[in-house]
Design an enzyme around this catalytic site. Structure first.
Site, PDB file in Angstrom:
ATOM      1  N   ASP A   7       0.862  -1.167   0.000  1.00  0.00           N
ATOM      2  CA  ASP A   7       0.000   0.000   0.000  1.00  0.00           C
ATOM      3  C   ASP A   7       0.912   1.234   0.000  1.00  0.00           C
ATOM      4  O   ASP A   7       2.084   1.154   0.388  1.00  0.00           O
ATOM      5  CB  ASP A   7      -0.903  -0.028   1.229  1.00  0.00           C
ATOM      6  CG  ASP A   7      -1.818   1.173   1.306  1.00  0.00           C
ATOM      7  OD1 ASP A   7      -2.450   1.505   0.289  1.00  0.00           O
ATOM      8  OD2 ASP A   7      -1.887   1.794   2.380  1.00  0.00           O
ATOM      9  N   ASP A   9      -0.238   5.030   0.771  1.00  0.00           N
ATOM     10  CA  ASP A   9      -0.520   6.099   1.730  1.00  0.00           C
ATOM     11  C   ASP A   9      -0.513   5.589   3.166  1.00  0.00           C
ATOM     12  O   ASP A   9      -1.152   4.594   3.494  1.00  0.00           O
ATOM     13  CB  ASP A   9      -1.869   6.738   1.405  1.00  0.00           C
ATOM     14  CG  ASP A   9      -1.861   7.384   0.035  1.00  0.00           C
ATOM     15  OD1 ASP A   9      -0.891   8.084  -0.284  1.00  0.00           O
ATOM     16  OD2 ASP A   9      -2.825   7.171  -0.729  1.00  0.00           O
TER      17      ASP A   9
END
Length: 218
Positions: A7, A9
C-alpha cells in the site's frame, strides 16, 4: 518470482498523498481553501472510518483534472512532489523496498489513490509496477471520471488477480504491507500479511490473527 505488495498512503509514505494533493491545491489558492478542504477532510475521515462513498469521492477529487490543462497539472505535480511528497518519503520504507528488491522479489504498489497523483510517487520510490485507481482521458485531457475497477477494498483483489493472470504471477509466498483495515480483503489473500503503522482497527485485527505489526516511521 515472489510478489511483494505495498500500500502507498500511510504505509510507504508517512502520510496520505491523495489528501496532501487536496491540501496543496488549497494552500496555493487553486481551489477554495475552506469549502474544498472541509469536504476533503470529511471524505478522509470517512476513509479512516471505513465508510467512504468511493464514487462520490472520485468525482470530487478528479474534478480539477478535467478543468485544467495537462501542462499545468504536470507543473503543479512537480511542485507537489518537491514540497509535499518528498517530506513524506521514509528512509525505513526505502530500505524495506530495497530488501525485497535485493531478494529478487517483484515489487508492486497497489493503492486506491488515482494514477495521476501516484504515478510520479511510484517512480520516486523506484517501483515500476503500480496498480492504482485509473483516471479516464479523452485524448490528452482528463475527463474528471474514473475508469476500470477502482483499486479499493475488494477492488484491489480483483485488479491484482487480473494483473497476475496477465503477467504470470501468483500469490505463493507473497507479502502485502498495509496500514488500513480497508485492505483486509487483500491482506487475507497473501502468505505474509504485515500491518504497517496500522490504524486502530487493523492493529486489533492483526494482533488477533497473529500478523506482524511493524513501523516504518522514524
Amino acid at each position: 518470482m515472489r510478489l511483494a505488495l505495498f500500500d502507498l498512503d500511510n504505509t510507504l509514505l508517512g502520510g496520505d498523498s491523495d489528501h496532501a494533493w487536496g491540501d496543496y491545491l488549497c494552500e496555493r489558492g487553486i481551489l477554495d481553501p475552506v469549502a474544498y478542504k472541509n469536504r476533503n477532510d470529511a471524505f478522509y475521515q470517512d476513509y479512516l472510518d471505513g465508510t467512504l462513498d468511493l464514487q462520490a469521492y472520485l468525482a470530487f477529487s478528479m474534478e480539477i483534472l478535467a478543468s485544467t490543462a495537462p501542462e499545468q497539472l504536470d507543473q503543479w505535480h512537480r511542485e507537489f512532489m518537491r514540497d509535499c511528497i518528498e517530506p513524506l518519503v521514509q528512509p525505513k520504507a526505502l530500505a524495506l523496498l530495497q530488501q525485497h528488491r535485493a531478494a529478487g522479489d517483484q515489487l508492486v504498489i497497489i493503492t486506491a489513490t488515482n494514477r495521476f497523483v501516484t504515478g510520479p510517487i511510484a517512480r520516486r520510490l523506484g517501483v515500476s509496477t503500480l496498480l492504482a485507481t485509473e483516471c479516464e482521458r479523452d485524448g490528452e485531457r482528463y475527463t474528471g471520471r474514473s475508469t476500470d475497477i477502482p483499486c479499493f477494498r475488494e477492488g484491489k483483489v480483483t485488479r491484482l488477480k487480473r494483473w497476475m493472470m496477465e503477467n504470470g504471477h501468483d500469490l505463493q509466498d507473497s507479502y502485502f504491507y498495509s496500514d488500513s483495515l480497508n485492505d483486509l480483503p487483500l491482506l487475507e489473500q497473501v502468505t505474509h500479511p504485515v500491518a504497517v503503522d496500522p490504524d486502530p482497527k487493523l492493529k486489533a485485527e492483526a494482533e488477533r490473527r497473529g500478523w506482524p505489526v511493524i513501523s516504518l516511521r522514524d
